[in-house]
Structure formats: C-alpha cells, structure tokens
Write a protein that holds these residues in place. Sequence first.
Motif, PDB file in Angstrom:
ATOM      1  N   PRO A 265       0.805  -1.236   0.000  1.00  0.00           N
ATOM      2  CA  PRO A 265       0.000   0.000   0.000  1.00  0.00           C
ATOM      3  C   PRO A 265       0.833   1.279   0.000  1.00  0.00           C
ATOM      4  N   GLU A 266       2.109   1.217   0.370  1.00  0.00           N
ATOM      5  CA  GLU A 266       2.912   2.437   0.442  1.00  0.00           C
ATOM      6  C   GLU A 266       3.166   3.054  -0.932  1.00  0.00           C
ATOM      7  N   VAL A 267       3.206   2.242  -1.984  1.00  0.00           N
ATOM      8  CA  VAL A 267       3.531   2.760  -3.316  1.00  0.00           C
ATOM      9  C   VAL A 267       2.287   3.031  -4.152  1.00  0.00           C
ATOM     10  N   LEU A 268       1.098   2.878  -3.581  1.00  0.00           N
ATOM     11  CA  LEU A 268      -0.126   3.098  -4.351  1.00  0.00           C
ATOM     12  C   LEU A 268      -0.266   4.542  -4.846  1.00  0.00           C
ATOM     13  N   PRO A 269       0.053   5.571  -4.053  1.00  0.00           N
ATOM     14  CA  PRO A 269      -0.063   6.938  -4.604  1.00  0.00           C
ATOM     15  C   PRO A 269       0.796   7.160  -5.840  1.00  0.00           C
ATOM     16  N   LEU A 270       2.014   6.638  -5.838  1.00  0.00           N
ATOM     17  CA  LEU A 270       2.876   6.797  -7.013  1.00  0.00           C
ATOM     18  C   LEU A 270       2.353   5.989  -8.194  1.00  0.00           C
ATOM     19  N   MET A 271       1.787   4.811  -7.937  1.00  0.00           N
ATOM     20  CA  MET A 271       1.238   4.005  -9.024  1.00  0.00           C
ATOM     21  C   MET A 271       0.042   4.694  -9.666  1.00  0.00           C
ATOM     22  N   LYS A 272      -0.790   5.353  -8.865  1.00  0.00           N
ATOM     23  CA  LYS A 272      -1.941   6.059  -9.426  1.00  0.00           C
ATOM     24  C   LYS A 272      -1.508   7.229 -10.300  1.00  0.00           C
ATOM     25  N   GLN A 273      -0.394   7.859  -9.944  1.00  0.00           N
ATOM     26  CA  GLN A 273       0.105   8.953 -10.773  1.00  0.00           C
ATOM     27  C   GLN A 273       0.766   8.453 -12.053  1.00  0.00           C
ATOM     28  N   THR A 274       1.294   7.227 -12.023  1.00  0.00           N
ATOM     29  CA  THR A 274       2.032   6.705 -13.179  1.00  0.00           C
ATOM     30  C   THR A 274       1.122   5.998 -14.167  1.00  0.00           C
ATOM     31  N   LEU A 275       0.215   5.149 -13.683  1.00  0.00           N
ATOM     32  CA  LEU A 275      -0.647   4.354 -14.565  1.00  0.00           C
ATOM     33  C   LEU A 275      -1.843   5.200 -14.994  1.00  0.00           C
ATOM     34  N   ASN A 276      -1.629   6.016 -15.994  1.00  0.00           N
ATOM     35  CA  ASN A 276      -2.671   6.902 -16.499  1.00  0.00           C
ATOM     36  C   ASN A 276      -3.327   6.309 -17.738  1.00  0.00           C
ATOM     37  N   VAL A 277      -4.532   6.753 -18.015  1.00  0.00           N
ATOM     38  CA  VAL A 277      -5.257   6.317 -19.208  1.00  0.00           C
ATOM     39  C   VAL A 277      -4.529   6.828 -20.445  1.00  0.00           C
ATOM     40  N   GLY A 278      -4.353   5.959 -21.427  1.00  0.00           N
ATOM     41  CA  GLY A 278      -3.638   6.307 -22.648  1.00  0.00           C
ATOM     42  C   GLY A 278      -2.169   5.953 -22.627  1.00  0.00           C
ATOM     43  N   LEU A 279      -1.636   5.551 -21.461  1.00  0.00           N
ATOM     44  CA  LEU A 279      -0.227   5.169 -21.379  1.00  0.00           C
ATOM     45  C   LEU A 279      -0.015   3.826 -22.062  1.00  0.00           C
ATOM     46  N   GLU A 280       1.084   3.695 -22.753  1.00  0.00           N
ATOM     47  CA  GLU A 280       1.373   2.454 -23.471  1.00  0.00           C
ATOM     48  C   GLU A 280       2.239   1.534 -22.621  1.00  0.00           C
ATOM     49  N   ILE A 281       1.894   0.252 -22.620  1.00  0.00           N
ATOM     50  CA  ILE A 281       2.661  -0.789 -21.933  1.00  0.00           C
ATOM     51  C   ILE A 281       3.356  -1.627 -22.993  1.00  0.00           C
ATOM     52  N   LYS A 282       4.663  -1.714 -22.897  1.00  0.00           N
ATOM     53  CA  LYS A 282       5.456  -2.456 -23.872  1.00  0.00           C
ATOM     54  C   LYS A 282       6.051  -3.682 -23.194  1.00  0.00           C
ATOM     55  N   LEU A 283       5.665  -4.854 -23.662  1.00  0.00           N
ATOM     56  CA  LEU A 283       6.153  -6.123 -23.122  1.00  0.00           C
ATOM     57  C   LEU A 283       7.073  -6.764 -24.149  1.00  0.00           C
ATOM     58  N   GLU A 284       8.338  -6.940 -23.770  1.00  0.00           N
ATOM     59  CA  GLU A 284       9.338  -7.494 -24.670  1.00  0.00           C
ATOM     60  C   GLU A 284       9.777  -8.866 -24.187  1.00  0.00           C
ATOM     61  N   ARG A 285      10.213  -9.665 -25.139  1.00  0.00           N
ATOM     62  CA  ARG A 285      10.614 -11.036 -24.822  1.00  0.00           C
ATOM     63  C   ARG A 285      11.874 -11.079 -23.978  1.00  0.00           C
ATOM     64  N   THR A 286      12.795 -10.174 -24.204  1.00  0.00           N
ATOM     65  CA  THR A 286      14.077 -10.184 -23.505  1.00  0.00           C
ATOM     66  C   THR A 286      14.055  -9.407 -22.201  1.00  0.00           C
ATOM     67  N   HIS A 287      12.900  -8.850 -21.838  1.00  0.00           N
ATOM     68  CA  HIS A 287      12.880  -7.964 -20.677  1.00  0.00           C
ATOM     69  C   HIS A 287      11.720  -8.224 -19.726  1.00  0.00           C
ATOM     70  N   ASP A 288      10.638  -8.863 -20.184  1.00  0.00           N
ATOM     71  CA  ASP A 288       9.443  -9.025 -19.360  1.00  0.00           C
ATOM     72  C   ASP A 288       8.991 -10.485 -19.385  1.00  0.00           C
ATOM     73  N   LEU A 289       8.332 -10.878 -18.295  1.00  0.00           N
ATOM     74  CA  LEU A 289       7.750 -12.216 -18.182  1.00  0.00           C
ATOM     75  C   LEU A 289       6.363 -12.076 -17.561  1.00  0.00           C
ATOM     76  N   SER A 290       5.388 -11.696 -18.370  1.00  0.00           N
ATOM     77  CA  SER A 290       4.003 -11.576 -17.920  1.00  0.00           C
ATOM     78  C   SER A 290       3.255 -12.823 -18.370  1.00  0.00           C
ATOM     79  N   ALA A 291       2.847 -13.643 -17.398  1.00  0.00           N
ATOM     80  CA  ALA A 291       2.220 -14.929 -17.687  1.00  0.00           C
ATOM     81  C   ALA A 291       0.705 -14.803 -17.639  1.00  0.00           C
ATOM     82  N   VAL A 292       0.032 -15.546 -18.507  1.00  0.00           N
ATOM     83  CA  VAL A 292      -1.434 -15.585 -18.532  1.00  0.00           C
ATOM     84  C   VAL A 292      -1.914 -16.513 -17.423  1.00  0.00           C
ATOM     85  N   ILE A 293      -2.834 -16.024 -16.580  1.00  0.00           N
ATOM     86  CA  ILE A 293      -3.389 -16.847 -15.504  1.00  0.00           C
ATOM     87  C   ILE A 293      -4.902 -17.012 -15.633  1.00  0.00           C
ATOM     88  N   HIS A 294      -5.519 -16.345 -16.624  1.00  0.00           N
ATOM     89  CA  HIS A 294      -6.964 -16.511 -16.842  1.00  0.00           C
ATOM     90  C   HIS A 294      -7.315 -15.961 -18.218  1.00  0.00           C
TER      91      HIS A 294
END
Length: 538
Positions: A167-196
């Motif tokens: 919960p301590e980093v939630l204020p900063l996350m709300k300021q960063t994750l804005n509508v219209g921001l692009e998320i870039k997931l790369e093979r050599t840098h990210d590991l986001s797994a599908v769980i549903h």
Amino acid sequence: MNYGTSRYEETYSPPRRRINYFGWTITILLLTGFAFAAWLGSFYIFDQPERPESYRILQKLHKIDPTKRFELTAAPAGEFLSAKQLYDRYVGMGAAELAKTNAELTRNYIRNYQQVRGLVPYIVGRYTIVGTRELGPSDVFTSGMVALTNAIDSGELLMEHLYPASPEVLPLMKQTLNVGLEIKLERTHDLSAVIHAERLVDGRIMITAVPLLYGSYTVTRGLGTFRLEPPLTLNLAAGWPLFKDEARVKAEKQYADYRRKTAAPQVPITVGPAVAPAPAQNELVRVEQAKPVQAPAVTPTPAKGEKLARATPLPKGRKLAKKQKLESPAPASTPAPPVVAQKSAAPTSTPFAVASAPTPPKPPVPTPAPTIAAAPGVPVAQASPSATATPVPVLPAQPVPADASGVALASNAGGGSWKTFSPGKMPLGRLIGASDLRDVAEHGLAGERVYLRGQFIVNFSDANRAVLRPRTKLTDKVLHFGAGSSTRIIVEFPSGYTPPQQGAVVSRDEMRPYEITEVRKQEDGQLNVFVREIMQPN
C-alpha cells in the motif's frame, strides 16, 4: 459347600446374547466408505488448489508455498505469444475446455509453476491502458492495482495487467498508470504470464496477466519508479476477471471520451495483418535495479618530503639468507669541504615510482644550500659535483581484476572431454537418488565420488547441455515428498554427444548414472545440481 442343592442341578445363569452380525456389517461398510471418501477428498483438495474451498483448507494446513519472485534467467519454460496468437488460441475453445484451461493456469500460478504440463504462455506486444483501478479485499489480489489494456495491433484482445504491490507505493502508481499510457512487453525484458482467459459477449477475448519478475517500473518521460511485490495470499472466492462487466463497460466509455477529447486516431479492429503502429511518445517499461560496484583499491602515494627507508648494510662475517636479494650497501659519507656560495650547485631530489594511476610529473623544487662564509687564510675549495639521482626500484602497478559477480551459473563448461566408461564399469562411488540431494547440498561431496540415479524430464536442451527436473510420483506431489520441481539438474555432455530432446524422459539406474560435480542451494531453496555424462553411448 452348598448343601441345599443337588449335584445334579445346575446353577442359574442369564441367557447368552446373540451377536448382531448385520449391524456390524453395516458399521464396517460405513467406516470403509468414510475412509474411501476421505482418501478421495484428499486428492480432490491437494490436486485442485485453484478452488476456493481447497485453497482455504491448504492454507490452514500450511501446504501453500509463498508466491515466488522469479529471475529472468531462471523462469519457467514457456512460449511468447502476440495478441493475435493469444486470440486465436482461446477463441476456438468451448466453455468446458476454456474452464479446464483456466483451472490449469491458476493452479500453475499457485504452485509457483513447479508441476507444469507443457509451456507457460507469456505475453509480448504493445498495449494501451484503457482504465485502472485499485485492488482491495474483495478482489483475487488484495493489494496493488490492475490496468485494463487494449492490444494496439489487435483490437479483438483485451488484457488486464496486474501490478501487485504494497500500500505504500499506491499513490505513485496512481500517478504513473494513467489512461492512454502504453505498456510495452518485450521477450528479452518481461515475463508476464497468462493466468486466466475470458470470452466476452461480443466475441472478444480478455486475458489476465501477472508479471512473474515483480520488478520495478517507470515511464520513459517521468521520474517516478515503483516496485512490485508478490502477493501474500489470494482471495479466490472473489472470482475472475478482476474487471467485471459493469466496470469494464464503464472504463471503455471513459476511454472513448478521452480519445474524443484528445483527437487521437481510432484503432480499427482488423482481422487480417495489421500495419505496424507508430512508436509511442510515453510508455511504461520495466527497469533493472543498479548493482553496487566496488571501487578498485588505490595504493596510497607517499606524502611530499617523506623519506624512503634505507637498506641496512650487512655486517661482516654473516651469510646471506637463501633466496634473498643482494643489495649494495650505502656509500660511506665523507665530510664535504667548505664551498663558496656562488659556485655551489643545488642537489637534485631523488625520484621514485609509485604503483598508482599516472599523474603528470611535477618539476622538483630546488632547496637552497646553506651559505658558508670563507674563513681568512683558508684556501677556497672547488665546488663538488652534484650527486646523481639514484632511482628507487618499485614494483609496477598490477591491473585490477574484473568483477566476478556475473559469472555463469554452470560450474563446468559443456563440450569438453573427459573419460567415459561402459555401463557398470565406472569407478566405485556412492549412489544416491533425487531425494538425497538436499543432504549433499548441506554436507557437500566430502571428496568422494557421488553418482545420481532416477527418472528425469528434460526442460531445456542445448548443444552440449541439458536442464532436467526429477520426475515425481503422484503420492510425492500430494504429500510434498522427494526433491520435487525445486531441484534443477544441469547435465554437461562431452564433445560429440547429442543431448536428449526437450520433453523427453531420461531414466538412469546404478548401471548408467550421472556423476555429480557440485550441488548449490539458493536462498529460495532452489537446488542447482551440476552433473556430467560419464557413460559411453550405446
């Protein structure tokens, strides 16, 4: 003696009760049924931790391991899928098949991917944030934020990307994750797994993904950085997905208003090959934390005017020690005759070399010689020649060794050559199984030759190397016996050998074992066992 009764008369005794065999049969059958039901229930609970009731019971029994933070180089084996590939995979599944797939995806995540059938689906591509919201106790993940995103190159796929954090980093996350921001997931840098995966009413597919690295994130045009944390517990009773229908429709309407106000071009829903989108002006990326680097030690430089130690002359009649360097004794000093001040020459300073970084030499500062007045009647002596500078021999500077923190994990390089043996002809040694590896990790090899036997599954195969996992039985999976999937076996093969293919089952017995060279235990309990092939091919 009782004289009132005859010896031919029998004393009175109550009638014997008859045994109720029917009642005992019913009781035994009920107990047998209860034992059978308990046995089946244990398999039902242990084999299906994704069910809310099973998860709650396993938590009370302390059979749920904490969520693991994976490393990029030690992640579960998987496949990287684009938005189009993900849509094609899940859109053709029926309701029963999709429910079975979702149960398996959630089960693998709860078990920290220790008992995975097949490959873990990872996500790559570019996604735009449509809406965000804070997670609470009524969600599956109880702390952090979730972002509803839309694939840029495929409008038929939605993704809700989880960001579990404290919960301590939630204020900063709300300021960063804005509508219209692009998320870039790369093979050599990210590991986001599908769980549903969820099929919407309009035919689109919405997937839920979580980053297994739980790293730090920032935006390309910003200063804030927040770090994710693995969830301590899950509230599976809340159900999937995290964006319910009402919240999803509301977020999409707000995003449509945002696009209308910003006059951004609409992304058409394409079925065929899409045109490559333009690069984003601002995007969310994962960043690596800087590792501390130790500065090289610098040899201290002697202070100005500091005298160097002189060599003590060796007394007469004493022999030199063995392997001792011969040093010339210092010349005997003779009293200098008086000189005239006008003709005296200033002595030059003795230069010396220091093992440090090169610095521009400074000119020696001449020291004025003391003036001695000539006594009357004393002949004037000629000026003595200035003493020549004798350089002091100093060892040259040694190069600073490079940092060895990035040494590879393997303890022996593959593709080498060593002696191989026929089956059963190897030298004598101790034969162990996969369940004895933790004891070897704690006590070491103790200088003896140790061999490994058992059945293994090939997770990865390279030119001269393969990574195996012990193959566990059903009872070991349920009761958490044996080495399990927390043990990784790195096999090195000699030159000319062909490693087994990925997914193959390898069996080794006392006639054809592996030779253990090293066993390492990580902080999270992971065992890395380094072995090599010593058997000759059939």
